[in-house]
Motif scaffolding. Structure first.
Motif, PDB file in Angstrom:
ATOM      1  N   GLU A  33    -114.935  36.199 -58.056  1.00  0.00           N
ATOM      2  CA  GLU A  33    -114.107  37.397 -58.208  1.00  0.00           C
ATOM      3  C   GLU A  33    -113.318  37.669 -56.925  1.00  0.00           C
ATOM      4  O   GLU A  33    -112.140  38.041 -56.975  1.00  0.00           O
ATOM      5  N   THR A  34    -113.941  37.477 -55.791  1.00  0.00           N
ATOM      6  CA  THR A  34    -113.255  37.676 -54.516  1.00  0.00           C
ATOM      7  C   THR A  34    -112.118  36.677 -54.359  1.00  0.00           C
ATOM      8  O   THR A  34    -111.006  37.046 -53.956  1.00  0.00           O
ATOM      9  N   ILE A  35    -112.371  35.419 -54.699  1.00  0.00           N
ATOM     10  CA  ILE A  35    -111.332  34.390 -54.610  1.00  0.00           C
ATOM     11  C   ILE A  35    -110.177  34.728 -55.546  1.00  0.00           C
ATOM     12  O   ILE A  35    -109.006  34.616 -55.180  1.00  0.00           O
ATOM     13  N   ARG A  36    -110.505  35.168 -56.753  1.00  0.00           N
ATOM     14  CA  ARG A  36    -109.476  35.549 -57.716  1.00  0.00           C
ATOM     15  C   ARG A  36    -108.600  36.671 -57.149  1.00  0.00           C
ATOM     16  O   ARG A  36    -107.368  36.638 -57.244  1.00  0.00           O
ATOM     17  N   ARG A  37    -109.227  37.646 -56.522  1.00  0.00           N
ATOM     18  CA  ARG A  37    -108.476  38.765 -55.946  1.00  0.00           C
ATOM     19  C   ARG A  37    -107.623  38.326 -54.754  1.00  0.00           C
ATOM     20  O   ARG A  37    -106.517  38.819 -54.554  1.00  0.00           O
ATOM     21  N   LEU A  38    -108.141  37.387 -53.968  1.00  0.00           N
ATOM     22  CA  LEU A  38    -107.348  36.871 -52.853  1.00  0.00           C
ATOM     23  C   LEU A  38    -106.104  36.145 -53.361  1.00  0.00           C
ATOM     24  O   LEU A  38    -105.014  36.296 -52.803  1.00  0.00           O
ATOM     25  N   PHE A  39    -106.264  35.357 -54.430  1.00  0.00           N
ATOM     26  CA  PHE A  39    -105.093  34.704 -55.019  1.00  0.00           C
ATOM     27  C   PHE A  39    -104.101  35.738 -55.552  1.00  0.00           C
ATOM     28  O   PHE A  39    -102.882  35.545 -55.466  1.00  0.00           O
ATOM     29  N   TYR A  40    -104.608  36.831 -56.083  1.00  0.00           N
ATOM     30  CA  TYR A  40    -103.739  37.919 -56.558  1.00  0.00           C
ATOM     31  C   TYR A  40    -102.913  38.467 -55.387  1.00  0.00           C
ATOM     32  O   TYR A  40    -101.700  38.667 -55.514  1.00  0.00           O
ATOM     33  N   LEU A  41    -103.555  38.689 -54.245  1.00  0.00           N
ATOM     34  CA  LEU A  41    -102.840  39.198 -53.072  1.00  0.00           C
ATOM     35  C   LEU A  41    -101.814  38.192 -52.569  1.00  0.00           C
ATOM     36  O   LEU A  41    -100.720  38.574 -52.117  1.00  0.00           O
ATOM     37  N   ILE A  42    -102.141  36.906 -52.656  1.00  0.00           N
ATOM     38  CA  ILE A  42    -101.175  35.869 -52.272  1.00  0.00           C
ATOM     39  C   ILE A  42     -99.972  35.909 -53.208  1.00  0.00           C
ATOM     40  O   ILE A  42     -98.822  35.774 -52.772  1.00  0.00           O
ATOM     41  N   THR A  43    -100.220  36.111 -54.491  1.00  0.00           N
ATOM     42  CA  THR A  43     -99.129  36.189 -55.465  1.00  0.00           C
ATOM     43  C   THR A  43     -98.183  37.332 -55.117  1.00  0.00           C
ATOM     44  O   THR A  43     -96.950  37.164 -55.137  1.00  0.00           O
ATOM     45  N   ILE A  44     -98.743  38.478 -54.784  1.00  0.00           N
ATOM     46  CA  ILE A  44     -97.914  39.631 -54.414  1.00  0.00           C
ATOM     47  C   ILE A  44     -97.080  39.311 -53.178  1.00  0.00           C
ATOM     48  O   ILE A  44     -95.873  39.580 -53.138  1.00  0.00           O
ATOM     49  N   ALA A  45     -97.712  38.730 -52.160  1.00  0.00           N
ATOM     50  CA  ALA A  45     -96.990  38.393 -50.930  1.00  0.00           C
ATOM     51  C   ALA A  45     -95.890  37.376 -51.203  1.00  0.00           C
ATOM     52  O   ALA A  45     -94.775  37.500 -50.673  1.00  0.00           O
ATOM     53  N   ALA A  46     -96.176  36.387 -52.038  1.00  0.00           N
ATOM     54  CA  ALA A  46     -95.173  35.366 -52.360  1.00  0.00           C
ATOM     55  C   ALA A  46     -94.002  35.973 -53.133  1.00  0.00           C
ATOM     56  O   ALA A  46     -92.832  35.620 -52.894  1.00  0.00           O
ATOM     57  N   GLU A  47     -94.294  36.876 -54.050  1.00  0.00           N
ATOM     58  CA  GLU A  47     -93.223  37.547 -54.797  1.00  0.00           C
ATOM     59  C   GLU A  47     -92.369  38.402 -53.874  1.00  0.00           C
ATOM     60  O   GLU A  47     -91.133  38.425 -53.995  1.00  0.00           O
ATOM     61  N   ASN A  48     -93.009  39.086 -52.947  1.00  0.00           N
ATOM     62  CA  ASN A  48     -92.250  39.889 -51.967  1.00  0.00           C
ATOM     63  C   ASN A  48     -91.383  38.988 -51.092  1.00  0.00           C
ATOM     64  O   ASN A  48     -90.231  39.322 -50.786  1.00  0.00           O
ATOM     65  N   ALA A  49     -91.927  37.848 -50.692  1.00  0.00           N
ATOM     66  CA  ALA A  49     -91.165  36.899 -49.878  1.00  0.00           C
ATOM     67  C   ALA A  49     -89.968  36.362 -50.657  1.00  0.00           C
ATOM     68  O   ALA A  49     -88.866  36.235 -50.106  1.00  0.00           O
ATOM     69  N   ALA A  50     -90.177  36.069 -51.931  1.00  0.00           N
ATOM     70  CA  ALA A  50     -89.070  35.575 -52.758  1.00  0.00           C
ATOM     71  C   ALA A  50     -87.970  36.628 -52.865  1.00  0.00           C
ATOM     72  O   ALA A  50     -86.775  36.298 -52.780  1.00  0.00           O
TER      73      ALA A  50
END
Length: 101
Positions: A33-50
């Motif tokens: 669950e923690t790993i899943r949430r970390l990937f979620y945060l990476i997704t948000i950061a990547a979308e913001n970067a895009a």
């Protein structure tokens, strides 16, 4: 019979009970669950970067805006690196725990 089918669907191996215990352990589920949430945060950061990168392509972009966007991209890159490192550490910790059992 339904029980056996459910276990097959879960991919559990009843021949090796210690493995079953590790798969179903609370610690493993929390880690997943923690790993899943970390990937979620990476997704948000990547979308913001895009979004910042798209804005940076504007012909009307002012130099100070470009500088700010570049600084924000750097921050997002660092955030992604930290989150990715955390995922790697969690996975390596799980592997070490599995070897110790």
């Amino acid at each position: 019979m339904e029980y056996a089918n459910a276990l097959e669907k879960l991919g559990l191996d009843l021949v090796q009970p210690p493995r079953l215990g590790r798969i179903m352990s609370e610690g493993a589920e929390t880690r997943r669950e923690t790993i899943r949430r970390l990937f979620y945060l990476i997704t948000i950061a990547a979308e913001n970067a895009a979004a910042l990168a798209v804005e940076g392509q504007s012909r009307r972009l002012l130099p100070e805006d470009a500088r700010t966007s570049a600084a924000n991209l750097l921050e997002l890159g660092i955030r992604i690196e930290i989150l990715s490192s955390a995922i790697t550490e969690l996975i390596e910790g799980a592997e070490k725990d599995a070897e110790a059992v």
